[in-house]
Design a protein around this motif. Sequence first.
Motif, PDB file in Angstrom:
ATOM      1  N   VAL A 257       0.875  -0.896  -0.224  1.00 56.91           N
ATOM      2  CA  VAL A 257      -0.383   0.035  -0.144  1.00 56.91           C
ATOM      3  C   VAL A 257       0.895   1.130   0.131  1.00 56.91           C
ATOM      4  N   ILE A 258       0.667   2.143  -1.085  1.00 60.42           N
ATOM      5  CA  ILE A 258       1.402   3.494  -1.092  1.00 60.42           C
ATOM      6  C   ILE A 258       0.291   4.423   0.293  1.00 60.42           C
ATOM      7  N   THR A 259       1.699   4.514   0.858  1.00 59.47           N
ATOM      8  CA  THR A 259       0.819   5.904   2.409  1.00 59.47           C
ATOM      9  C   THR A 259       0.530   7.276   2.349  1.00 59.47           C
ATOM     10  N   VAL A 260       0.826   8.315   2.804  1.00 54.92           N
ATOM     11  CA  VAL A 260       1.174   9.579   3.008  1.00 54.92           C
ATOM     12  C   VAL A 260       1.396   9.578   4.176  1.00 54.92           C
ATOM     13  N   PRO A 261       2.289  10.321   4.709  1.00 56.87           N
ATOM     14  CA  PRO A 261       2.505  10.777   6.079  1.00 56.87           C
ATOM     15  C   PRO A 261       1.685  12.124   6.823  1.00 56.87           C
ATOM     16  N   ALA A 262       1.041  11.971   8.232  1.00 57.45           N
ATOM     17  CA  ALA A 262       0.146  12.553   8.287  1.00 57.45           C
ATOM     18  C   ALA A 262       0.357  14.371   8.061  1.00 57.45           C
ATOM     19  N   ASN A 263       1.614  14.290   8.441  1.00 65.16           N
ATOM     20  CA  ASN A 263       2.044  16.194   8.634  1.00 65.16           C
ATOM     21  C   ASN A 263       2.206  16.511   7.184  1.00 65.16           C
ATOM     22  N   MET A 264       2.328  15.856   5.931  1.00 62.37           N
ATOM     23  CA  MET A 264       1.954  15.974   4.442  1.00 62.37           C
ATOM     24  C   MET A 264       1.719  17.166   4.618  1.00 62.37           C
ATOM     25  N   PRO A 265       1.699  18.494   4.005  1.00 61.05           N
ATOM     26  CA  PRO A 265       0.832  20.164   3.378  1.00 61.05           C
ATOM     27  C   PRO A 265      -0.204  18.684   1.989  1.00 61.05           C
ATOM     28  N   PHE A 282      -5.631   8.216  -0.469  1.00 60.48           N
ATOM     29  CA  PHE A 282      -4.381   7.574   0.128  1.00 60.48           C
ATOM     30  C   PHE A 282      -4.972   7.252   1.759  1.00 60.48           C
ATOM     31  N   PRO A 283      -4.090   5.851   2.059  1.00 61.13           N
ATOM     32  CA  PRO A 283      -4.518   5.675   3.352  1.00 61.13           C
ATOM     33  C   PRO A 283      -3.242   6.944   4.050  1.00 61.13           C
ATOM     34  N   VAL A 284      -3.778   7.433   5.209  1.00 61.27           N
ATOM     35  CA  VAL A 284      -2.628   8.360   5.896  1.00 61.27           C
ATOM     36  C   VAL A 284      -2.319   7.469   7.527  1.00 61.27           C
ATOM     37  N   LEU A 285      -0.796   7.378   7.328  1.00 56.94           N
ATOM     38  CA  LEU A 285      -0.696   7.281   8.213  1.00 56.94           C
ATOM     39  C   LEU A 285       0.454   8.253   9.306  1.00 56.94           C
ATOM     40  N   THR A 311      -2.790  19.697   5.635  1.00 57.73           N
ATOM     41  CA  THR A 311      -2.119  18.588   6.635  1.00 57.73           C
ATOM     42  C   THR A 311      -3.080  17.448   5.550  1.00 57.73           C
ATOM     43  N   ALA A 312      -2.347  16.492   5.301  1.00 59.75           N
ATOM     44  CA  ALA A 312      -3.067  15.390   5.427  1.00 59.75           C
ATOM     45  C   ALA A 312      -3.935  14.767   6.128  1.00 59.75           C
ATOM     46  N   ARG A 313      -3.229  15.269   7.895  1.00 54.04           N
ATOM     47  CA  ARG A 313      -4.751  14.714   8.921  1.00 54.04           C
ATOM     48  C   ARG A 313      -5.709  15.709   8.717  1.00 54.04           C
ATOM     49  N   GLU A 314      -5.518  16.847   8.829  1.00 49.94           N
ATOM     50  CA  GLU A 314      -6.675  17.892   8.580  1.00 49.94           C
ATOM     51  C   GLU A 314      -7.673  17.589   7.530  1.00 49.94           C
ATOM     52  N   GLU A 350      -5.459  -5.074  10.546  1.00 50.30           N
ATOM     53  CA  GLU A 350      -5.680  -6.299  11.704  1.00 50.30           C
ATOM     54  C   GLU A 350      -4.166  -5.615  12.686  1.00 50.30           C
ATOM     55  N   HIS A 351      -4.946  -5.870  14.283  1.00 54.49           N
ATOM     56  CA  HIS A 351      -3.958  -5.375  15.344  1.00 54.49           C
ATOM     57  C   HIS A 351      -3.858  -4.348  15.128  1.00 54.49           C
ATOM     58  N   ALA A 352      -4.534  -3.250  14.829  1.00 54.41           N
ATOM     59  CA  ALA A 352      -5.168  -1.880  14.759  1.00 54.41           C
ATOM     60  C   ALA A 352      -3.686  -1.469  14.275  1.00 54.41           C
ATOM     61  N   LYS A 353      -2.971  -2.818  12.683  1.00 54.10           N
ATOM     62  CA  LYS A 353      -1.635  -2.409  11.407  1.00 54.10           C
ATOM     63  C   LYS A 353      -2.477  -2.530  10.698  1.00 54.10           C
ATOM     64  N   LEU A 354      -2.093  -1.676   9.112  1.00 53.69           N
ATOM     65  CA  LEU A 354      -3.473  -1.510   7.652  1.00 53.69           C
ATOM     66  C   LEU A 354      -1.804  -2.560   7.116  1.00 53.69           C
ATOM     67  N   ILE A 355      -2.721  -3.749   6.350  1.00 53.50           N
ATOM     68  CA  ILE A 355      -2.123  -4.887   6.169  1.00 53.50           C
ATOM     69  C   ILE A 355      -2.608  -5.208   4.186  1.00 53.50           C
ATOM     70  N   GLY A 356      -3.272  -4.116   4.225  1.00 54.12           N
ATOM     71  CA  GLY A 356      -4.111  -3.745   3.042  1.00 54.12           C
ATOM     72  C   GLY A 356      -4.574  -2.849   2.064  1.00 54.12           C
TER      73      GLY A 356
END
Length: 375
Positions: A257-265, A282-285, A311-314, A350-356
Amino acid sequence: MRKSFKLITVFDIPIEINYTWFIVLGLVVFSLAARVFPLTNPEAGATSHWIMAFITATLFFSSLLAHELAHSLIAKKNKLPISGITLFIFGGVAHMEDEPHSPKEEFQVAIAGPIMSFFLALVFFGLAQLSYNLAYPNTILTMINHLVFLNLAVGVFNLIPGFPLDGGRVFRSILWHFYKDLKKATAIASAFGKGFAFFIITLGILYVFTPGLTVSGIWFIFIGIFLLEAAELSYRHVVMNKLLGGTKVESLMTKEVITVPANMPLDKLLDNYFFKYRHASFPVLEGDNILGLVTFHDVKEVPQDKWSTTTAREAMEPVRKDLIIHKNTEAMDALAKLASNGIGRRLVIEHAKLIGILSRKDIMRLFEFKAEIEK
């Protein structure tokens, strides 16, 4: 904005009204008040005609609701989950989350609706006789007589052996019992359904060019198109269920999975992710923790002059139930869940972690491959 809103819950079944229902409600009320009741009850004034029309329409749609409740209650009795009932422009529909498991179940669920309509017609017929004997006003007798006719019409129309009408489902259950093959039974019943749909459309076209029947003709054409599409979709659903049966999300999901950081503008998010990979979301991590899903629509909702400071989080959709799917979910159930959240993607956690991550394209790609092999 949601296309439907919840009205009430009956027997643990949510009842919703689609906004298109108000169109047909208005048409029914107008037709009765402006055309029908002035002919049947000319002695009553215009105000009385509108009141009569509103009461008759309300009781008629209550009858349609009872028709769908009959389907739903028999389905629940057979352990078939019902997610709700929706009243819409072409009547009502009970949302079954699973197909009947046997011809007997199919027959029982399908026939319950017409039986309820005929029962209501009988009840209103009894009330009409009572009203006549008690010398009630003609306006009341007229309304009740129309409800007798309307419920009879609903019952007879739904017994036409064209899938997905109730009669088509009864027909399919008989074919299913005879051939022992749901796909073949559905193909035959759907063909009858399409034939009936084309007949309705043809009749509508003829009515359009007949003086005084133009509106009815347009209505017939719309109903025919709806039945045609419903027959095709119903058959496609059965085929998909057969080809995808037993397939789980774990074997369909994208694991890298292609993820993006939470603080990315957002401006960098657009350039480095949306424009580069051309995904719709995109999932935000934050570290290894999954926070949510950011979509292209989320970005567009933010004013462009604030992209560099937001940011992506916002902007993201926070993790919630309708954004998550379990890895052991069946493919057909997953397809329905993907359609329900309006995004078309779900996170596999799964177990609070992104697996797909799962998208509708992942499922449809496998279906298309299997369908090609089946040809």
